[in-house]
Design a protein around this motif. Structure first.
Motif, PDB file in Angstrom:
ATOM      1  N   MET A 180       0.810  -1.222   0.000  1.00 48.20           N
ATOM      2  CA  MET A 180       0.000   0.000   0.000  1.00 48.20           C
ATOM      3  C   MET A 180       0.844   1.273   0.000  1.00 48.20           C
ATOM      4  SD  MET A 180      -3.275  -0.982   2.356  1.00 48.20           S
ATOM      5  CE  MET A 180      -4.034   0.603   2.052  1.00 48.20           C
ATOM      6  N   ALA A 181       2.080   1.171   0.466  1.00 55.50           N
ATOM      7  CA  ALA A 181       2.967   2.340   0.465  1.00 55.50           C
ATOM      8  C   ALA A 181       3.642   2.537  -0.894  1.00 55.50           C
ATOM      9  CB  ALA A 181       4.021   2.188   1.565  1.00 55.50           C
ATOM     10  N   GLY A 182       3.433   1.574  -1.820  1.00 62.67           N
ATOM     11  CA  GLY A 182       4.019   1.693  -3.148  1.00 62.67           C
ATOM     12  C   GLY A 182       5.445   1.174  -3.249  1.00 62.67           C
ATOM     13  N   ILE A 183       5.899   0.476  -2.212  1.00 64.92           N
ATOM     14  CA  ILE A 183       7.240  -0.117  -2.254  1.00 64.92           C
ATOM     15  C   ILE A 183       7.109  -1.637  -2.319  1.00 64.92           C
ATOM     16  CG2 ILE A 183       8.328   1.816  -1.048  1.00 64.92           C
ATOM     17  CD1 ILE A 183       8.330   0.134   1.501  1.00 64.92           C
ATOM     18  N   VAL A 184       8.178  -2.307  -2.711  1.00 67.58           N
ATOM     19  CA  VAL A 184       8.136  -3.765  -2.803  1.00 67.58           C
ATOM     20  C   VAL A 184       7.856  -4.347  -1.420  1.00 67.58           C
ATOM     21  CG1 VAL A 184       9.487  -5.851  -3.279  1.00 67.58           C
ATOM     22  CG2 VAL A 184       9.597  -3.911  -4.847  1.00 67.58           C
ATOM     23  N   TYR A 185       6.827  -5.186  -1.360  1.00 64.11           N
ATOM     24  CA  TYR A 185       6.458  -5.879  -0.129  1.00 64.11           C
ATOM     25  C   TYR A 185       7.624  -6.765   0.294  1.00 64.11           C
ATOM     26  CZ  TYR A 185       3.608  -8.780   2.998  1.00 64.11           C
ATOM     27  OH  TYR A 185       3.108  -9.447   4.086  1.00 64.11           O
ATOM     28  N   TYR A 186       7.954  -6.741   1.572  1.00 63.14           N
ATOM     29  CA  TYR A 186       9.176  -7.382   2.073  1.00 63.14           C
ATOM     30  C   TYR A 186       9.312  -8.843   1.663  1.00 63.14           C
ATOM     31  CZ  TYR A 186       6.879 -10.033   5.769  1.00 63.14           C
ATOM     32  OH  TYR A 186       6.118 -10.946   6.445  1.00 63.14           O
ATOM     33  N   ALA A 187       8.220  -9.616   1.694  1.00 65.28           N
ATOM     34  CA  ALA A 187       8.292 -11.045   1.380  1.00 65.28           C
ATOM     35  C   ALA A 187       8.624 -11.292  -0.086  1.00 65.28           C
ATOM     36  CB  ALA A 187       6.985 -11.731   1.744  1.00 65.28           C
ATOM     37  N   ASN A 188       8.377 -10.312  -0.943  1.00 62.82           N
ATOM     38  CA  ASN A 188       8.656 -10.511  -2.365  1.00 62.82           C
ATOM     39  C   ASN A 188      10.146 -10.566  -2.661  1.00 62.82           C
ATOM     40  OD1 ASN A 188       6.015 -10.854  -3.126  1.00 62.82           O
ATOM     41  ND2 ASN A 188       5.677  -8.674  -3.433  1.00 62.82           N
ATOM     42  N   TYR A 189      10.965 -10.010  -1.800  1.00 62.42           N
ATOM     43  CA  TYR A 189      12.415 -10.160  -1.990  1.00 62.42           C
ATOM     44  C   TYR A 189      12.811 -11.639  -1.899  1.00 62.42           C
ATOM     45  CZ  TYR A 189      12.971  -5.124  -1.780  1.00 62.42           C
ATOM     46  OH  TYR A 189      12.896  -3.779  -2.046  1.00 62.42           O
ATOM     47  N   LEU A 190      12.117 -12.394  -1.042  1.00 66.02           N
ATOM     48  CA  LEU A 190      12.383 -13.836  -0.953  1.00 66.02           C
ATOM     49  C   LEU A 190      11.986 -14.529  -2.254  1.00 66.02           C
ATOM     50  CD1 LEU A 190      11.201 -14.513   2.708  1.00 66.02           C
ATOM     51  CD2 LEU A 190      13.549 -14.202   1.874  1.00 66.02           C
ATOM     52  N   LYS A 191      10.898 -14.072  -2.870  1.00 66.84           N
ATOM     53  CA  LYS A 191      10.501 -14.621  -4.172  1.00 66.84           C
ATOM     54  C   LYS A 191      11.536 -14.269  -5.234  1.00 66.84           C
ATOM     55  CE  LYS A 191       5.517 -14.488  -3.420  1.00 66.84           C
ATOM     56  NZ  LYS A 191       4.245 -13.967  -3.952  1.00 66.84           N
ATOM     57  N   PHE A 192      12.034 -13.036  -5.190  1.00 66.08           N
ATOM     58  CA  PHE A 192      13.030 -12.619  -6.175  1.00 66.08           C
ATOM     59  C   PHE A 192      14.285 -13.487  -6.082  1.00 66.08           C
ATOM     60  CE2 PHE A 192      11.462  -7.918  -5.991  1.00 66.08           C
ATOM     61  CZ  PHE A 192      10.303  -8.258  -6.670  1.00 66.08           C
ATOM     62  N   ILE A 193      14.757 -13.740  -4.853  1.00 65.54           N
ATOM     63  CA  ILE A 193      15.978 -14.544  -4.740  1.00 65.54           C
ATOM     64  C   ILE A 193      15.713 -16.008  -5.068  1.00 65.54           C
ATOM     65  CG2 ILE A 193      17.160 -12.895  -3.229  1.00 65.54           C
ATOM     66  CD1 ILE A 193      16.630 -14.844  -0.864  1.00 65.54           C
ATOM     67  N   GLU A 194      14.491 -16.490  -4.835  1.00 67.96           N
ATOM     68  CA  GLU A 194      14.131 -17.850  -5.261  1.00 67.96           C
ATOM     69  C   GLU A 194      14.230 -17.968  -6.773  1.00 67.96           C
ATOM     70  OE1 GLU A 194      13.115 -21.751  -5.441  1.00 67.96           O
ATOM     71  OE2 GLU A 194      13.382 -20.674  -3.550  1.00 67.96           O
ATOM     72  N   ARG A 195      13.731 -16.968  -7.476  1.00 69.21           N
ATOM     73  CA  ARG A 195      13.844 -16.967  -8.937  1.00 69.21           C
ATOM     74  C   ARG A 195      15.316 -16.960  -9.355  1.00 69.21           C
ATOM     75  NH1 ARG A 195       9.567 -12.172  -9.942  1.00 69.21           N
ATOM     76  NH2 ARG A 195       7.847 -13.198  -8.874  1.00 69.21           N
ATOM     77  N   GLY A 196      16.117 -16.191  -8.642  1.00 71.69           N
ATOM     78  CA  GLY A 196      17.551 -16.155  -8.943  1.00 71.69           C
ATOM     79  C   GLY A 196      18.190 -17.522  -8.798  1.00 71.69           C
ATOM     80  N   ARG A 197      17.858 -18.243  -7.710  1.00 72.60           N
ATOM     81  CA  ARG A 197      18.405 -19.592  -7.518  1.00 72.60           C
ATOM     82  C   ARG A 197      17.881 -20.552  -8.574  1.00 72.60           C
ATOM     83  NH1 ARG A 197      16.957 -18.310  -2.412  1.00 72.60           N
ATOM     84  NH2 ARG A 197      15.311 -19.891  -2.312  1.00 72.60           N
ATOM     85  N   SER A 198      16.586 -20.466  -8.890  1.00 72.02           N
ATOM     86  CA  SER A 198      15.994 -21.368  -9.878  1.00 72.02           C
ATOM     87  C   SER A 198      16.624 -21.181 -11.253  1.00 72.02           C
ATOM     88  CB  SER A 198      14.483 -21.135  -9.978  1.00 72.02           C
ATOM     89  OG  SER A 198      13.856 -21.499  -8.770  1.00 72.02           O
ATOM     90  N   GLU A 199      16.838 -19.943 -11.653  1.00 81.57           N
ATOM     91  CA  GLU A 199      17.447 -19.688 -12.960  1.00 81.57           C
ATOM     92  C   GLU A 199      18.924 -20.073 -12.968  1.00 81.57           C
ATOM     93  OE1 GLU A 199      15.884 -19.074 -15.755  1.00 81.57           O
ATOM     94  OE2 GLU A 199      13.981 -19.067 -14.662  1.00 81.57           O
ATOM     95  N   TRP A 200      19.594 -19.899 -11.834  1.00 77.72           N
ATOM     96  CA  TRP A 200      20.999 -20.325 -11.714  1.00 77.72           C
ATOM     97  C   TRP A 200      21.094 -21.838 -11.911  1.00 77.72           C
ATOM     98  CZ3 TRP A 200      22.695 -23.410  -7.539  1.00 77.72           C
ATOM     99  CH2 TRP A 200      24.051 -23.701  -7.566  1.00 77.72           C
ATOM    100  N   VAL A 201      20.165 -22.586 -11.292  1.00 83.41           N
ATOM    101  CA  VAL A 201      20.140 -24.050 -11.422  1.00 83.41           C
ATOM    102  C   VAL A 201      20.009 -24.438 -12.898  1.00 83.41           C
ATOM    103  CG1 VAL A 201      18.650 -26.066 -10.996  1.00 83.41           C
ATOM    104  CG2 VAL A 201      19.341 -24.608  -9.093  1.00 83.41           C
ATOM    105  N   ARG A 202      19.100 -23.777 -13.611  1.00 84.69           N
ATOM    106  CA  ARG A 202      18.937 -24.047 -15.050  1.00 84.69           C
ATOM    107  C   ARG A 202      20.212 -23.716 -15.810  1.00 84.69           C
ATOM    108  NH1 ARG A 202      13.881 -22.009 -13.929  1.00 84.69           N
ATOM    109  NH2 ARG A 202      12.205 -23.454 -14.375  1.00 84.69           N
TER     110      ARG A 202
END
Length: 128
Positions: A16-38
């Motif tokens: 609601m404040a217009g900034i990235v919700y804190y838990a989404n950083y965990l999603k971002f790094i999960e994507r980073g690990r998943s793409e690294w694995v590929r």
């Protein structure tokens, strides 16, 4: 070696404040690990068929800045250590050179019943 994944901040990533919700950083790094694995050629579906999966065991993180709608971010992933059944990775989320988030993530190798198992030798070689 550091693997880099570009990520754009979408409206759905913000609070609601217009900034990235804190838990989404965990999603971002999960994507980073998943793409690294590929990128290194590891086939997680084949591993699962063989009864081996990865699970996050521990995350230690620091929120250092805020991203907002439409920011172009990069997620950087680097293996810091490998043991018989565990990978420890350092990950960073940046906007340009500005560090917004950093984490150390411990990932363990498990069988179908959740018991720890050794990383297969070929996978240990891939991640070194």
């Amino acid at each position: 070696m550091i693997y880099t994944l570009p990520i754009r901040v979408y409206y759905e990533d913000t609070d609601m404040a217009g900034i990235v919700y804190y838990a989404n950083y965990l999603k971002f790094i999960e994507r980073g690990r998943s793409e690294w694995v590929r990128e290194i050629g590891m086939d997680q579906l084949k591993m699962k068929e063989e009864g081996i999966v990865f699970a996050v065991r521990r995350v230690e993180c620091d929120y250092l800045g805020s991203a907002v709608l439409d920011d172009q971010l990069t997620v950087e992933t680097k293996v810091s250590s490998v043991s018989a059944a565990r990978l420890v990775m350092d990950q960073w989320v940046k906007r340009g050179e500005e560090l917004l988030f950093q984490a150390t993530v411990t990932v363990v190798c498990m069988n179908e019943t959740g018991q720890p198992v050794r990383l297969p030798a070929d996978i240990r070689q891939m991640v070194h």
